[in-house]
Structure formats: C-alpha cells, structure tokens
Design a protein around this motif. Structure first.
Motif, PDB file in Angstrom:
ATOM      1  N   MET A  30       0.859  -1.181   0.000  1.00 26.14           N
ATOM      2  CA  MET A  30       0.000   0.000   0.000  1.00 26.14           C
ATOM      3  C   MET A  30       0.897   1.233   0.000  1.00 26.14           C
ATOM      4  SD  MET A  30      -2.933   1.152   2.760  1.00 26.14           S
ATOM      5  CE  MET A  30      -4.165  -0.035   2.346  1.00 26.14           C
ATOM      6  N   GLY A  31       0.673   2.138  -0.966  1.00 30.05           N
ATOM      7  CA  GLY A  31       1.468   3.351  -1.057  1.00 30.05           C
ATOM      8  C   GLY A  31       0.988   4.423  -0.093  1.00 30.05           C
ATOM      9  N   MET A  32       1.747   5.502  -0.044  1.00 29.08           N
ATOM     10  CA  MET A  32       1.425   6.595   0.864  1.00 29.08           C
ATOM     11  C   MET A  32       0.039   7.165   0.582  1.00 29.08           C
ATOM     12  SD  MET A  32       3.415  10.179   1.609  1.00 29.08           S
ATOM     13  CE  MET A  32       4.889   9.387   2.174  1.00 29.08           C
ATOM     14  N   ARG A  33      -0.290   7.329  -0.697  1.00 28.92           N
ATOM     15  CA  ARG A  33      -1.599   7.866  -1.073  1.00 28.92           C
ATOM     16  C   ARG A  33      -2.726   6.987  -0.536  1.00 28.92           C
ATOM     17  NH1 ARG A  33      -4.334   8.118  -6.996  1.00 28.92           N
ATOM     18  NH2 ARG A  33      -6.158   9.242  -6.324  1.00 28.92           N
ATOM     19  N   ASP A  34      -2.608   5.686  -0.748  1.00 25.36           N
ATOM     20  CA  ASP A  34      -3.633   4.753  -0.270  1.00 25.36           C
ATOM     21  C   ASP A  34      -3.758   4.785   1.244  1.00 25.36           C
ATOM     22  OD1 ASP A  34      -4.191   3.932  -2.881  1.00 25.36           O
ATOM     23  OD2 ASP A  34      -2.684   2.342  -2.803  1.00 25.36           O
ATOM     24  N   GLU A  35      -2.626   4.877   1.931  1.00 25.76           N
ATOM     25  CA  GLU A  35      -2.644   4.932   3.396  1.00 25.76           C
ATOM     26  C   GLU A  35      -3.345   6.196   3.888  1.00 25.76           C
ATOM     27  OE1 GLU A  35       1.043   4.206   5.474  1.00 25.76           O
ATOM     28  OE2 GLU A  35       1.657   2.778   3.931  1.00 25.76           O
ATOM     29  N   ILE A  36      -3.021   7.340   3.272  1.00 27.74           N
ATOM     30  CA  ILE A  36      -3.651   8.598   3.682  1.00 27.74           C
ATOM     31  C   ILE A  36      -5.150   8.545   3.430  1.00 27.74           C
ATOM     32  CG2 ILE A  36      -3.848  11.064   3.139  1.00 27.74           C
ATOM     33  CD1 ILE A  36      -0.785  11.014   2.704  1.00 27.74           C
ATOM     34  N   GLN A  37      -5.550   8.054   2.263  1.00 27.93           N
ATOM     35  CA  GLN A  37      -6.972   7.977   1.949  1.00 27.93           C
ATOM     36  C   GLN A  37      -7.696   7.028   2.898  1.00 27.93           C
ATOM     37  OE1 GLN A  37      -6.710   7.149  -2.292  1.00 27.93           O
ATOM     38  NE2 GLN A  37      -7.236   9.271  -2.744  1.00 27.93           N
ATOM     39  N   ALA A  38      -7.086   5.908   3.240  1.00 24.41           N
ATOM     40  CA  ALA A  38      -7.710   4.964   4.164  1.00 24.41           C
ATOM     41  C   ALA A  38      -7.858   5.577   5.555  1.00 24.41           C
ATOM     42  CB  ALA A  38      -6.891   3.677   4.239  1.00 24.41           C
ATOM     43  N   GLU A  39      -6.821   6.274   6.006  1.00 23.17           N
ATOM     44  CA  GLU A  39      -6.894   6.895   7.331  1.00 23.17           C
ATOM     45  C   GLU A  39      -7.886   8.053   7.355  1.00 23.17           C
ATOM     46  OE1 GLU A  39      -3.543   7.419   9.729  1.00 23.17           O
ATOM     47  OE2 GLU A  39      -2.603   5.555   9.062  1.00 23.17           O
ATOM     48  N   MET A  40      -7.935   8.835   6.281  1.00 23.13           N
ATOM     49  CA  MET A  40      -8.908   9.936   6.217  1.00 23.13           C
ATOM     50  C   MET A  40     -10.332   9.387   6.169  1.00 23.13           C
ATOM     51  SD  MET A  40      -7.492  13.040   6.152  1.00 23.13           S
ATOM     52  CE  MET A  40      -8.673  14.038   5.308  1.00 23.13           C
ATOM     53  N   ALA A  41     -10.556   8.329   5.392  1.00 23.62           N
ATOM     54  CA  ALA A  41     -11.891   7.722   5.327  1.00 23.62           C
ATOM     55  C   ALA A  41     -12.301   7.219   6.704  1.00 23.62           C
ATOM     56  CB  ALA A  41     -11.912   6.592   4.307  1.00 23.62           C
ATOM     57  N   GLU A  42     -11.362   6.631   7.421  1.00 26.93           N
ATOM     58  CA  GLU A  42     -11.642   6.157   8.781  1.00 26.93           C
ATOM     59  C   GLU A  42     -12.002   7.327   9.694  1.00 26.93           C
ATOM     60  OE1 GLU A  42      -9.079   4.035  12.275  1.00 26.93           O
ATOM     61  OE2 GLU A  42      -8.872   3.175  10.262  1.00 26.93           O
ATOM     62  N   ALA A  43     -11.267   8.426   9.582  1.00 33.82           N
ATOM     63  CA  ALA A  43     -11.563   9.619  10.385  1.00 33.82           C
ATOM     64  C   ALA A  43     -12.919  10.210   9.999  1.00 33.82           C
ATOM     65  CB  ALA A  43     -10.465  10.662  10.214  1.00 33.82           C
ATOM     66  N   PHE A  44     -13.260  10.174   8.700  1.00 34.34           N
ATOM     67  CA  PHE A  44     -14.560  10.665   8.242  1.00 34.34           C
ATOM     68  C   PHE A  44     -15.693   9.838   8.843  1.00 34.34           C
ATOM     69  CE2 PHE A  44     -13.955  13.161   4.011  1.00 34.34           C
ATOM     70  CZ  PHE A  44     -12.994  13.963   4.597  1.00 34.34           C
ATOM     71  N   ASP A  45     -15.458   8.543   9.066  1.00 35.00           N
ATOM     72  CA  ASP A  45     -16.481   7.637   9.591  1.00 35.00           C
ATOM     73  C   ASP A  45     -16.523   7.597  11.114  1.00 35.00           C
ATOM     74  OD1 ASP A  45     -17.280   6.841   7.028  1.00 35.00           O
ATOM     75  OD2 ASP A  45     -15.820   5.214   6.965  1.00 35.00           O
ATOM     76  N   ASP A  46     -15.452   7.965  11.767  1.00 31.13           N
ATOM     77  CA  ASP A  46     -15.316   7.837  13.217  1.00 31.13           C
ATOM     78  C   ASP A  46     -16.187   8.847  13.963  1.00 31.13           C
ATOM     79  OD1 ASP A  46     -14.515   7.511  15.837  1.00 31.13           O
ATOM     80  OD2 ASP A  46     -12.388   7.905  15.459  1.00 31.13           O
ATOM     81  N   PRO A  47     -17.144   8.350  14.797  1.00 27.60           N
ATOM     82  CA  PRO A  47     -17.997   9.282  15.559  1.00 27.60           C
ATOM     83  C   PRO A  47     -17.190  10.158  16.516  1.00 27.60           C
ATOM     84  CG  PRO A  47     -18.599   6.977  16.010  1.00 27.60           C
ATOM     85  CD  PRO A  47     -17.466   6.971  15.034  1.00 27.60           C
ATOM     86  N   ASP A  48     -16.014   9.694  16.934  1.00 26.25           N
ATOM     87  CA  ASP A  48     -15.152  10.497  17.797  1.00 26.25           C
ATOM     88  C   ASP A  48     -14.161  11.319  16.979  1.00 26.25           C
ATOM     89  OD1 ASP A  48     -16.317   9.476  20.121  1.00 26.25           O
ATOM     90  OD2 ASP A  48     -14.977   7.740  20.113  1.00 26.25           O
ATOM     91  N   GLY A  49     -14.224  11.198  15.667  1.00 28.03           N
ATOM     92  CA  GLY A  49     -13.322  11.934  14.777  1.00 28.03           C
ATOM     93  C   GLY A  49     -14.083  13.032  14.056  1.00 28.03           C
ATOM     94  N   LEU A  50     -14.125  12.929  12.727  1.00 35.06           N
ATOM     95  CA  LEU A  50     -14.731  13.975  11.905  1.00 35.06           C
ATOM     96  C   LEU A  50     -16.174  13.686  11.490  1.00 35.06           C
ATOM     97  CD1 LEU A  50     -11.713  14.645   9.523  1.00 35.06           C
ATOM     98  CD2 LEU A  50     -12.549  16.137  11.339  1.00 35.06           C
ATOM     99  N   ALA A  51     -16.736  12.551  11.889  1.00 28.99           N
ATOM    100  CA  ALA A  51     -18.051  12.131  11.387  1.00 28.99           C
ATOM    101  C   ALA A  51     -19.118  13.215  11.513  1.00 28.99           C
ATOM    102  CB  ALA A  51     -18.508  10.853  12.084  1.00 28.99           C
TER     103      ALA A  51
END
Length: 129
Positions: free
Chosen positions: A1-22
């Motif tokens: 997994m490249g840097m781009r994929d890692e950033i997108q996966a982590e951002m998507a997780e933060a977008f979904d996280d009720p304690d994050g950016l959801a």
C-alpha cells in the motif's frame, strides 16, 4: 500500500469515526456545464452537465489567510478525498473518479481554486457565493 492509499484509508476512517470527523462530514454535490458535441442539424452544441458527488468537510479560512481579495471572509474551504469523489449518472455514483475544476458549482457555490495535496489523496477547494 502506497502513501496515497494509506492517507486515503486513514482519512476515510476519520470521516467515519464518531469520535473523529463524522459530525463534520457532509455530502458534496458538484456540477460542471460544458458544450457537448456539435449538432449539424440544429447548428448548435447543446450544453452538457457533468455531476459528481462524494463527502467532505467544509471549513473556513484562518484570519491570517483572508486578504479581502483572493480570499474573502465569506469563502469556504472544502476538503474532499479524491478516491470518494465520483461522477454520477442519473444520481447514481459510477466507478469514475471526478476531478473538480475552477468554475464548478459545489453546494450552490462556485469553485475559485482547486488544489491537491502532494501525494494526490485530497482536494482542497475554495468556494464562494
């Protein structure tokens, strides 16, 4: 997994996280009107609208960024994951990634500036009414 994929996966997780950016993540709908193919029968090139959608975080600019000309106090900053911004056909997302452009209408506002981060994971868009 490249840097781009890692950033997108982590951002998507933060977008979904009720304690994050959801709670800050909102649906994003954009449209661009362009001339279609020339029709010799009518002598015109009918206007074609390309639409796209995804989700993003709308924010404001810092006071030190606002110069009253290029960036105004009413401008909004929109952050979108590139891999989630998909072209829509009849309201249904396709597998084609959309590329926002200056002049697009997003959420009823016009895109004045479109940029991406160095690895191409996110779009940052300046919007103005």
């Amino acid at each position: 997994m490249g840097m781009r994929d890692e950033i997108q996966a982590e951002m998507a997780e933060a977008f979904d996280d009720p304690d994050g950016l959801a709670d800050a993540v909102k649906p994003v709908a954009g449209a661009r009107k362009v001339d279609g193919e020339y029709d010799p029968g009518t002598g015109t090139a009918p206007e074609v609208t390309t639409t796209y959608g995804g989700r993003g975080v709308f924010g404001s600019y810092l006071a030190k960024e606002i110069d009253g000309s290029l960036i105004q106090t009413t401008d909004e900053k929109l952050l979108i994951l590139q891999n989630e911004l998909l072209i829509t056909v009849d309201g249904v997302p396709t597998a084609m990634i959309a590329v926002p452009k200056i002049g697009d209408i997003i959420g009823g506002k016009r895109a004045l500036n479109v940029s991406q981060d160095p690895v191409g994971a996110t779009w940052t868009i300046q919007l103005r009414k």
